[in-house]
Design a protein around this motif. Structure first.
Motif, PDB file in Angstrom:
ATOM      1  N   ILE A   1      -8.615   9.741   6.442  1.00 37.89           N
ATOM      2  CA  ILE A   1      -8.325   8.351   6.087  1.00 37.89           C
ATOM      3  C   ILE A   1      -7.675   8.290   4.716  1.00 37.89           C
ATOM      4  O   ILE A   1      -6.673   7.586   4.509  1.00 37.89           O
ATOM      5  CB  ILE A   1      -9.622   7.502   6.109  1.00 37.89           C
ATOM      6  CG1 ILE A   1     -10.234   7.486   7.518  1.00 37.89           C
ATOM      7  CG2 ILE A   1      -9.328   6.078   5.651  1.00 37.89           C
ATOM      8  CD1 ILE A   1     -11.588   6.815   7.588  1.00 37.89           C
ATOM      9  N   LEU A   2      -8.229   9.058   3.759  1.00 40.60           N
ATOM     10  CA  LEU A   2      -7.652   9.073   2.413  1.00 40.60           C
ATOM     11  C   LEU A   2      -6.231   9.621   2.440  1.00 40.60           C
ATOM     12  O   LEU A   2      -5.345   9.135   1.731  1.00 40.60           O
ATOM     13  CB  LEU A   2      -8.529   9.909   1.474  1.00 40.60           C
ATOM     14  CG  LEU A   2      -9.926   9.330   1.195  1.00 40.60           C
ATOM     15  CD1 LEU A   2     -10.767  10.319   0.409  1.00 40.60           C
ATOM     16  CD2 LEU A   2      -9.827   8.012   0.454  1.00 40.60           C
ATOM     17  N   ASN A   3      -5.992  10.642   3.276  1.00 38.89           N
ATOM     18  CA  ASN A   3      -4.624  11.162   3.411  1.00 38.89           C
ATOM     19  C   ASN A   3      -3.696  10.073   3.933  1.00 38.89           C
ATOM     20  O   ASN A   3      -2.551   9.936   3.495  1.00 38.89           O
ATOM     21  CB  ASN A   3      -4.602  12.358   4.357  1.00 38.89           C
ATOM     22  CG  ASN A   3      -5.285  13.575   3.776  1.00 38.89           C
ATOM     23  OD1 ASN A   3      -5.531  13.628   2.572  1.00 38.89           O
ATOM     24  ND2 ASN A   3      -5.616  14.536   4.606  1.00 38.89           N
ATOM     25  N   GLY A   4      -4.180   9.289   4.908  1.00 38.02           N
ATOM     26  CA  GLY A   4      -3.386   8.193   5.423  1.00 38.02           C
ATOM     27  C   GLY A   4      -3.081   7.140   4.376  1.00 38.02           C
ATOM     28  O   GLY A   4      -2.060   6.461   4.431  1.00 38.02           O
ATOM     29  N   LEU A   5      -3.991   7.020   3.406  1.00 38.33           N
ATOM     30  CA  LEU A   5      -3.782   6.082   2.297  1.00 38.33           C
ATOM     31  C   LEU A   5      -2.895   6.663   1.204  1.00 38.33           C
ATOM     32  O   LEU A   5      -2.607   5.999   0.217  1.00 38.33           O
ATOM     33  CB  LEU A   5      -5.142   5.700   1.694  1.00 38.33           C
ATOM     34  CG  LEU A   5      -5.988   4.719   2.513  1.00 38.33           C
ATOM     35  CD1 LEU A   5      -7.433   4.753   2.052  1.00 38.33           C
ATOM     36  CD2 LEU A   5      -5.429   3.311   2.395  1.00 38.33           C
ATOM     37  N   GLY A   6      -2.491   7.937   1.373  1.00 38.23           N
ATOM     38  CA  GLY A   6      -1.645   8.565   0.359  1.00 38.23           C
ATOM     39  C   GLY A   6      -2.430   9.153  -0.783  1.00 38.23           C
ATOM     40  O   GLY A   6      -1.875   9.446  -1.842  1.00 38.23           O
ATOM     41  N   LEU A   7      -3.749   9.368  -0.593  1.00 40.79           N
ATOM     42  CA  LEU A   7      -4.582   9.917  -1.655  1.00 40.79           C
ATOM     43  C   LEU A   7      -4.842  11.384  -1.397  1.00 40.79           C
ATOM     44  O   LEU A   7      -4.929  11.837  -0.264  1.00 40.79           O
ATOM     45  CB  LEU A   7      -5.921   9.176  -1.742  1.00 40.79           C
ATOM     46  CG  LEU A   7      -5.830   7.657  -1.965  1.00 40.79           C
ATOM     47  CD1 LEU A   7      -7.217   7.060  -1.969  1.00 40.79           C
ATOM     48  CD2 LEU A   7      -5.124   7.364  -3.274  1.00 40.79           C
ATOM     49  N   ARG A   8      -5.052  12.137  -2.487  1.00 43.48           N
ATOM     50  CA  ARG A   8      -5.430  13.539  -2.374  1.00 43.48           C
ATOM     51  C   ARG A   8      -6.961  13.630  -2.397  1.00 43.48           C
ATOM     52  O   ARG A   8      -7.665  12.682  -2.125  1.00 43.48           O
ATOM     53  CB  ARG A   8      -4.814  14.343  -3.529  1.00 43.48           C
ATOM     54  CG  ARG A   8      -3.296  14.237  -3.548  1.00 43.48           C
ATOM     55  CD  ARG A   8      -2.649  15.377  -2.826  1.00 43.48           C
ATOM     56  NE  ARG A   8      -1.200  15.263  -2.875  1.00 43.48           N
ATOM     57  CZ  ARG A   8      -0.390  16.288  -3.072  1.00 43.48           C
ATOM     58  NH1 ARG A   8      -0.869  17.487  -3.248  1.00 43.48           N
ATOM     59  NH2 ARG A   8       0.916  16.119  -3.086  1.00 43.48           N
ATOM     60  N   GLU A   9      -7.463  14.792  -2.815  1.00 42.77           N
ATOM     61  CA  GLU A   9      -8.903  14.965  -2.888  1.00 42.77           C
ATOM     62  C   GLU A   9      -9.502  14.018  -3.922  1.00 42.77           C
ATOM     63  O   GLU A   9      -8.875  13.684  -4.923  1.00 42.77           O
ATOM     64  CB  GLU A   9      -9.233  16.414  -3.267  1.00 42.77           C
ATOM     65  CG  GLU A   9      -8.777  17.431  -2.238  1.00 42.77           C
ATOM     66  CD  GLU A   9      -9.515  17.322  -0.927  1.00 42.77           C
ATOM     67  OE1 GLU A   9      -8.858  17.340   0.126  1.00 42.77           O
ATOM     68  OE2 GLU A   9     -10.744  17.200  -0.956  1.00 42.77           O
ATOM     69  N   VAL A  10     -10.730  13.593  -3.706  1.00 39.93           N
ATOM     70  CA  VAL A  10     -11.416  12.707  -4.641  1.00 39.93           C
ATOM     71  C   VAL A  10     -12.666  13.395  -5.154  1.00 39.93           C
ATOM     72  O   VAL A  10     -13.196  14.310  -4.548  1.00 39.93           O
ATOM     73  CB  VAL A  10     -11.784  11.360  -3.980  1.00 39.93           C
ATOM     74  CG1 VAL A  10     -10.557  10.597  -3.552  1.00 39.93           C
ATOM     75  CG2 VAL A  10     -12.706  11.583  -2.793  1.00 39.93           C
TER      76      VAL A  10
ATOM     77  N   MET B   1       0.851  -1.192   0.000  1.00 40.84           N
ATOM     78  CA  MET B   1       0.000   0.000   0.000  1.00 40.84           C
ATOM     79  C   MET B   1       0.879   1.231   0.000  1.00 40.84           C
ATOM     80  O   MET B   1       1.787   1.360   0.794  1.00 40.84           O
ATOM     81  CB  MET B   1      -0.908   0.003   1.234  1.00 40.84           C
ATOM     82  CG  MET B   1      -1.701   1.301   1.391  1.00 40.84           C
ATOM     83  SD  MET B   1      -2.806   1.244   2.812  1.00 40.84           S
ATOM     84  CE  MET B   1      -3.963   0.041   2.278  1.00 40.84           C
ATOM     85  N   SER B   2       0.612   2.170  -0.908  1.00 41.59           N
ATOM     86  CA  SER B   2       1.390   3.396  -0.968  1.00 41.59           C
ATOM     87  C   SER B   2       0.741   4.450  -0.095  1.00 41.59           C
ATOM     88  O   SER B   2      -0.474   4.582  -0.053  1.00 41.59           O
ATOM     89  CB  SER B   2       1.465   3.895  -2.412  1.00 41.59           C
ATOM     90  OG  SER B   2       2.121   5.102  -2.484  1.00 41.59           O
ATOM     91  N   GLY B   3       1.495   5.240   0.570  1.00 46.11           N
ATOM     92  CA  GLY B   3       0.965   6.298   1.415  1.00 46.11           C
ATOM     93  C   GLY B   3       2.047   6.798   2.336  1.00 46.11           C
ATOM     94  O   GLY B   3       3.169   6.311   2.331  1.00 46.11           O
ATOM     95  N   PRO B   4       1.726   7.802   3.152  1.00 48.26           N
ATOM     96  CA  PRO B   4       2.724   8.310   4.085  1.00 48.26           C
ATOM     97  C   PRO B   4       3.225   7.220   5.006  1.00 48.26           C
ATOM     98  O   PRO B   4       2.485   6.329   5.395  1.00 48.26           O
ATOM     99  CB  PRO B   4       1.935   9.389   4.856  1.00 48.26           C
ATOM    100  CG  PRO B   4       0.807   9.756   3.959  1.00 48.26           C
ATOM    101  CD  PRO B   4       0.465   8.509   3.208  1.00 48.26           C
ATOM    102  N   GLU B   5       4.491   7.290   5.371  1.00 47.44           N
ATOM    103  CA  GLU B   5       5.053   6.294   6.266  1.00 47.44           C
ATOM    104  C   GLU B   5       4.500   6.492   7.666  1.00 47.44           C
ATOM    105  O   GLU B   5       4.065   7.570   8.058  1.00 47.44           O
ATOM    106  CB  GLU B   5       6.570   6.412   6.285  1.00 47.44           C
ATOM    107  CG  GLU B   5       7.221   6.045   4.973  1.00 47.44           C
ATOM    108  CD  GLU B   5       8.745   6.107   5.062  1.00 47.44           C
ATOM    109  OE1 GLU B   5       9.377   5.821   4.061  1.00 47.44           O
ATOM    110  OE2 GLU B   5       9.249   6.433   6.153  1.00 47.44           O
ATOM    111  N   LEU B   6       4.493   5.412   8.421  1.00 56.13           N
ATOM    112  CA  LEU B   6       4.084   5.469   9.816  1.00 56.13           C
ATOM    113  C   LEU B   6       4.998   6.449  10.540  1.00 56.13           C
ATOM    114  O   LEU B   6       6.219   6.399  10.386  1.00 56.13           O
ATOM    115  CB  LEU B   6       4.207   4.065  10.411  1.00 56.13           C
ATOM    116  CG  LEU B   6       3.628   3.811  11.805  1.00 56.13           C
ATOM    117  CD1 LEU B   6       2.145   4.108  11.829  1.00 56.13           C
ATOM    118  CD2 LEU B   6       3.895   2.371  12.201  1.00 56.13           C
ATOM    119  N   PRO B   7       4.430   7.388  11.323  1.00 58.42           N
ATOM    120  CA  PRO B   7       5.288   8.377  11.997  1.00 58.42           C
ATOM    121  C   PRO B   7       6.369   7.710  12.837  1.00 58.42           C
ATOM    122  O   PRO B   7       6.150   6.672  13.461  1.00 58.42           O
ATOM    123  CB  PRO B   7       4.294   9.157  12.872  1.00 58.42           C
ATOM    124  CG  PRO B   7       2.967   8.960  12.221  1.00 58.42           C
ATOM    125  CD  PRO B   7       3.003   7.600  11.601  1.00 58.42           C
ATOM    126  N   ALA B   8       7.530   8.323  12.844  1.00 64.52           N
ATOM    127  CA  ALA B   8       8.640   7.787  13.640  1.00 64.52           C
ATOM    128  C   ALA B   8       8.555   8.345  15.063  1.00 64.52           C
ATOM    129  O   ALA B   8       8.317   9.536  15.251  1.00 64.52           O
ATOM    130  CB  ALA B   8       9.973   8.163  13.009  1.00 64.52           C
TER     131      ALA B   8
END
Length: 913
Positions: A80-89, A1-8
Motif C-alpha cells: 500500500i505504501l509503495n502504491g502511495l509512492g512511499l519507501r520504507e518507513v 497524491m504523489s505516487g506511481p501512476e496507474l498502470p497503463a
C-alpha cells in the motif's frame, strides 16, 4: 497524491462495455466492491479499466496495490505504501502508517489479486473502511473478502461474439494471416464455448494456431476435458481455467514441461542467465514457452502469469524437484549478490549493478525465505545480509534492512567468526542510518576484536569507523572518538585511496564537527570529496558536498553552503539517493532561513522531518543540532503562522519537496547578491563536469561526449578556434570529409544542449560567448595567483579534481598539468599563510593535501612534519616522514634529503613544538 501512476493497459479491453457500466454503477453505491471470478477470467483487466474510467471522480486519484508478487501477509501494508509512492518507513506497524496516510484522502484503493492473502486483506480492508471515511476500495479475488458492507460481483464469461472476437485478435498476434471465416467460425465458436468464455483460456488456445489448425486445437481440447472430467463440480470456473492451463501443459513436450515447472522457483521476473544457471541450457525451450504464451517476455526479462506459476509450482512439487531447484535458485542469487557487493559498497556506486538488483529484489527475498527455513543455512543468510545491506541504503529500504538483519542475527547459529563480524558491521551500518546510536557499541567492539586477526582489512576499517561513531554519538567521548578514527583512517589509507576511505573521512568529519573542530571537519570532508571526484563516485561526491554545506553554514559562509547544497541535490537526484536527498533538503531549508526566506525554509525543514520518518532513517546529528534548528524556526515565524507552515511542509509529497528545494536553491544567494546577477551559463570543469543553464543542471544524458569536449576546448581558447584547429585536437586521425561531418554534427548537438546563442562565430573562428558565463577554470586561475589569502582559499575550494575528470584526449594533458601545478602552488601559498598566522593545525591539513597529490613533494612533507609537530602531533609527523622515505625509496631508489632527516630527528627528540 504523489505516487506511481496507474498502470497503463497493454491491450484494448474487448467485449466488456456492459460489465464496465455495471461495476461503475455498483462502485458509486458502495465503499467496497470485490470483483470475483476464476483465475484468468479477466478480473485484473476489468478492474484496471474501471479504475482508469473513474479516477477523475476521486480528488486524490487511485492507489494501485499489486499483491500477486508477495506471499507474506505482513508485506501487504508495504505494498500500500509503495502504491502511495512511499519507501520504507520507520514504524514497525506499517499498517498504521498506511491508514494514517489514507485517513483524509478522497481516494480509490485497488487491491489486485487478493486470493492468496484473503484473510489478511480482509483485516486491512476493514480497518481502512472504518478509519478512512473518504476512501473507497475495489478488490479482485477468486473469493469474497467476507466483511460487512462488501458488495461482490462475479465476472461473467465473455459473450459468444466477444469471445470469438478475442480469439481472433489474439490468434492474429501470433499468426497475422489468421482470420475467422465460414470454414472455421463454427470451430472457433465451439472452442470458446468449451472454454466457458474465460479470457485467459481463450488467449492460450488462440496462441496455438501458430502451430495447429483450429480443428486440431478443438480436438486436443476435447481430449483434455475428457481426461480431467473428475475435477470439482462445485467450482466450475476454477475447474475450467485449471483444465485450460493443464491442457496447455499437456501440449508441451516433456522437456518443455520440465522447464515450465522449474521456472516456478522464480519470484516475479527473471533474466535468461538466471534461467540457464538454475535450469540449464534451455534457450530454445524458453523461446517455445514464450511463443505459446505460457511465459511472458518484457524486454530482456521473463515472467510467468500468476495462475501459470501456481500451476507450475504444483507440478514441481509433484515431481519432487521443489527443494533441489529452490536451492539452485538460491545459490545463483547468492553468488550474484556476493559478486555485486563491492560494486554497491557505500551506496549507488555502480548504477547498472543497482538496477540489476532492483529487478531481482523479489528473487532475493525468495532466497531469504529459503535460508530462514533451516538453521544450517544461517551462514549463508548472514553473508547475504552483509552483501545486500548497502543496496538497501542505496534504495532507501532502511526498515527492511534493519528487520532482516536483526532477525538473522537472532537466528544465528554457529558461524565462522569473520561471517559474524561482517554481519555485525551490516547491523551497525543499519543502526547508523536510523540514528540508533545505542545499538552500535557492543557489536562494533566484537567485530573489531575479530577482525584484528583477520585478513579483511576493509571490514576492519568499517568496524573501527562504527566504533568511532559510537564513541562520538552514543558515548559523547570526543577523545576516544578521535583516537579510534585515527586508527580507522590509518587502516583505510593503507587499503588504498578508495570509497571506503571517503566514507571513513565522512564520519570522522562528523565526529570533529560534534566536538566543535570545524577546521578538522572541513579538511576531512574536502579530502573525502576529492576522493569521490577522482573516482567519479557519485555517493561520495554527493554526501561530502552536503556536509561541506553544513560546515559552511556553521562558518557563516552562506553562498558557499548554498552552492554545495545545489550541487549535492543534483548528484543525489541523479542516483535517487533518498537519504542524501533528504539531508540536502534539510540543509537548503536552513540556508533559506539565513537568507531571509523563512517560510519556504521552514516548510522544507518540516517536509524533511516527515521524510526522515517515512524513510525510517535519521541523519548523523546530535540532539543539540535539532534543538538549535527548532529555535531558529520559532524565531523566524510567529507561532500562528508557524503551525500552518509546519503542517503544510509535513504534508508535502516527497517529489514535490525535492522540486521546491531545487527551485529555491537556484535563487538563494548571499544577501549582497541578486538573482538577476547569476550567470545564465555556468560550467564547472574542475573535477566531474557540470553544466548549468539558467540555474538548472543539464543531465549528462542530454549531451554527447564529443559535444562536451568541444565546449571545453572552446572555453580553453577564449579568442576562438578554426574548424581545422578543433579537428586536429578532437579528431586527429580523421580525413577532411569525415572531420567536416563530425564537426558539424557535434556543433549542432552542443548548440542544442546549451542554446544556440552561446556558440558564436567570427569569420572562420568559433568561440563561446563570455557575457553571462561563469567558468570555474577562469576564476580558479585568476584567484590562485592572487596575493589575497581569501581568494587563494576560494580558488582551492573551486578545484574539485583534474580538469574534465575521466575524459581522455591528448590536448587535455598539458592543460591538466598546468592547472594541477597551479593548485599545488595555491596550496603551498595557503599553507605558508597559515604558518605565518600560527595556525599549525590548519597548515598541516593543507600540507597534507599537497602530499596526497604528490608523495614525493619533499618540501611539502617537511612543512607537514613541522606543522604536525608544532600542533602537538609528533607521532603524525613521524608517520609523514616514513611515508616520504618509503615513497622515495620505492619510486626513486633514494633517501630523504639530510635537511628532512635532521628535522625528523629533532621532532623525535622533542626539539620541535
Amino acid at each position: 497524491m504523489s505516487g506511481p501512476e496507474l498502470p497503463a493497459p497493454l491491450t484494448p479491453l474487448l467485449g466488456r462495455a456492459r460489465e464496465l457500466e455495471e461495476t461503475e454503477r455498483l462502485l458509486r453505491g458502495t465503499r467496497l466492491l470485490t470483483i470475483t471470478g476464476a483465475g484468468g477470467s479477466g478480473k485484473t483487466r476489468l478492474a484496471l479499466e474501471l479504475a482508469h474510467r473513474v479516477q477523475a471522480g476521486f480528488e486524490d486519484g487511485v492507489v494501485w496495490v499489486e499483491l500477486a508478487p508477495i506471499d507474506d501477509p505482513d508485506l501487504i501494508s508495504q505494498q500500500i505504501l509503495n502504491g502511495l509512492g512511499l519507501r520504507e518507513v520507520a514504524a514497525a506497524d506499517t499498517t498504521a502508517v498506511a491508514i494514517e496516510r489514507l485517513r483524509d484522502r478522497d481516494v480509490l484503493v485497488v487491491f489486485d489479486n487478493c486470493e492468496h492473502l484473503v484473510n489478511a486483506c480482509a483485516v486491512i480492508a476493514e480497518s481502512i473502511l472504518r478509519l478512512c471515511p473518504s476512501a473507497v476500495l475495489l478488490a479482485t479475488s477468486r473469493e469474497a473478502l467476507g466483511i460487512g458492507g462488501e458488495q461482490t460481483w462475479l465476472v461473467p464469461p465473455l459473450s459468444q461474439p466477444d469471445a470469438t472476437k478475442l480469439f481472433e485478435e489474439r490468434a492474429r498476434a501470433v499468426a497475422p494471416a489468421f482470420s475467422i471465416n465460414t470454414d472455421n467460425e463454427e470451430t472457433v465458436a465451439r472452442i470458446c464455448r468449451r472454454l466457458d468464455g474465460i479470457p485467459l483460456a481463450i488467449e492460450l488456445a488462440a496462441a496455438r494456431v501458430k502451430m495447429l489448425s483450429v480443428e486440431q486445437v478443438s480436438q486436443r481440447l476435447a481430449d483434455a476435458f475428457r481426461l480431467l472430467s473428475s475435477g470439482s463440480r462445485t467450482l466450475p470456473r476454477h475447474r475450467t481455467i485449471r483444465e485450460t492451463i493443464d491442457w496447455s501443459y499437456r501440449l508441451l513436450s516433456a522437456d518443455e514441461q520440465t522447464l515450465l515447472r522449474r521456472l516456478a522457483v522464480f519470484a516475479g521476473s527473471f533474466p535468461l542467465d538466471a534461467v540457464e544457471a538454475v535450469c540449464g541450457d534451455v534457450l530454445d525451450l524458453l523461446g517455445t514457452l514464450v511463443d505459446k504464451s505460457l511465459v511472458m517476455v518484457d524486454g530482456e526479462r521473463y515472467r510467468l502469469l500468476e495462475t501459470v506459476r501456481q500451476f507450475a509450482a504444483e507440478k514441481l512439487e509433484q515431481a519432487r524437484e521443489r527443494e533441489r531447484f529452490r536451492e539452485r535458485h538460491a545459490r545463483f542469487y547468492f553468488d550474484l549478490i556476493e559478486a555485486a557487493e563491492p560494486r554497491v559498497f557505500a551506496g549507488a556506486v555502480d548504477m547498472p549493478t543497482v538496477l540489476r538488483i532492483d529487478h531481482e529484489v523479489g528473487n532475493f527475498r525468495a532466497v531469504f525465505d529459503w535460508a530462514e527455513e533451516d538453521p544450517a543455512r544461517s551462514e549463508l543468510e548472514l553473508r547475504l545480509i552483509y552483501a545486500l545491506h548497502w543496496y538497501w541504503f542505496a534504495r532507501g529500504h532502511f526498515h527492511e534492512a534493519r528487520r532482516r538483519i536483526e532477525e538473522a542475527l537472532a537466528r544465528m547459529t554457529d558461524v565462522p567468526p569473520l561471517v559474524r563480524a561482517r554481519a555485525y558491521i551490516a547491523a551497525g551500518d543499519a543502526a547508523v542510518w536510523q540514528g540508533d546510536w545505542g545499538a552500535l557499541r557492543p557489536r562494533a567492539d566484537e567485530a573489531v576484536a575479530i577482525l584484528r586477526n583477520a585478513s579483511d582489512r576493509r571490514a576492519l576499517g568499517s568496524a573501527l569507523m562504527l566504533l568511532g561513531t559510537a564513541a562520538a554519538f552514543a558515548d559523547g567521548d570526543a577523545d576516544q572518538a578521535r583516537r579510534v578514527f585515527d586508527e580507522a583512517l590509518s587502516v583505510a589509507r593503507a587499503n588504498g585511496r578508495d570509497v571506503a576511505l571517503a566514507l571513513t573521512l565522512y564520519w570522522a568529519g562528523l565526529a570533529a564537527q560534534i566536538r566543535g573542530d570545524l577546521a578538522a571537519a572541513r579538511a576531512a570532508f574536502e579530502e573525502g570529496y576529492q576522493i569521490g571526484a577522482d573516482l567519479d563516485n557519485m555517493p561520495a561526491i554527493g554526501h561530502t558536498l552536503a556536509v561541506l554545506g553544513f560546515v559552511a553554514l556553521a562558518e557563516g559562509k552562506h553562498g558557499e553552503a548554498i552552492n554545495a547544497f545545489r550541487r549535492a541535490l543534483a548528484v543525489h537526484a541523479e542516483i535517487d539517493d533518498r537519504w542524501g536527498l533528504t539531508q540536502v533538503v534539510e540543509g537548503i531549508g536552513l540556508a533559506l532561513l539565513d537568507v531571509g526566506d523563512a517560510e519556504v525554509g521552514t516548510r522544507l525543514l518540516a517536509a524533511a522531518a516527515a521524510a526522515w520518518l517515512q524513510l525510517g532513517a535519521r541523519p548523523g546529528r546530535q540532539a543539540e543540532f535539532e534543538r538549535e534548528k527548532d529555535e531558529r524556526i520559532h524565531q523566524a515565524l510567529g507561532n500562528d503562522r508557524l503551525r500552518v507552515v509546519l503542517a503544510s511542509g509535513a504534508a508535502l509529497p516527497y517529489d514535490e519537496m525535492v522540486a521546491i528545494a531545487r527551485q529555491h536553491v537556484a535563487g538563494a544567494l548571499q544577501p549582497a547578491q541578486r538573482a538577476s546577477e547569476r550567470p545564465s551559463l555556468e560550467v564547472l570543469a574542475l573535477g566531474p563536469l557540470e553544466i548549468w543553464r539558467d540555474g538548472r543542471l543539464l543531465e549528462a544524458a542530454t549531451q554527447s561526449g564529443r559535444s562536451r569536449e568541444l565546449l571545453l576546448y572552446l572555453l580553453s581558447h577564449p579568442r576562438g578556434c578554426t574548424k581545422e584547429q578543433i579537428g586536429a585536437a578532437l579528431w586527429p586521425e580523421v580525413d577532411p570529409a569525415r572531420l567536416r561531418n563530425n564537426f558539424h554534427v557535434t556543433l549542432h548537438r552542443l548548440r542544442k544542449a546549451i542554446g544556440s546563442d552561446w556558440v558564436v562565430t567570427q569569420g572562420e573562428t568559433y568561440a563561446i560567448e563570455r557575457k553571462g558565463l561563469e567558468y570555474d577554470v577562469e576564476t580558479f586561475e585568476k584567484e590562485a595567483r592572487s596575493k589575497e589569502p581569501e581568494k587563494v582559499a576560494h580558488a582551492i575550494e573551486l578545484y574539485r579534481g583534474d580538469f574534465f575528470a575521466n575524459a581522455t584526449a591528448e590536448w587535455l594533458d598539458d592543460l591538466r598539468d598546468r592547472l594541477r601545478d597551479l593548485y599545488a602552488n595555491a596550496l603551498t601559498t595557503l599553507a605558508r599563510t597559515r604558518v605565518t598566522a600560527g595556525d599549525h593545525a590548519a597548515a598541516a591539513e593543507v600540507f597534507r593535501r599537497i602530499v596526497d597529490m604528490d608523495d614525493l613533494a619533499e618540501d611539502a612533507a617537511r612543512g607537514l612534519m613541522t606543522a604536525l609537530a608544532k600542533s602537538g602531533d609528533a607521532a603524525g609527523a613521524q608517520r609523514a616522514y616514513r611515508r616520504l622515505a618509503d615513497a622515495l625509496r620505492r619510486e626513486l631508489e633514494t633517501e630523504p634529503e639530510p635537511l628532512t632527516s635532521r628535522l625528523a630527528q629533532k621532532i623525535a627528540n622533542g626539539e620541535v613544538g
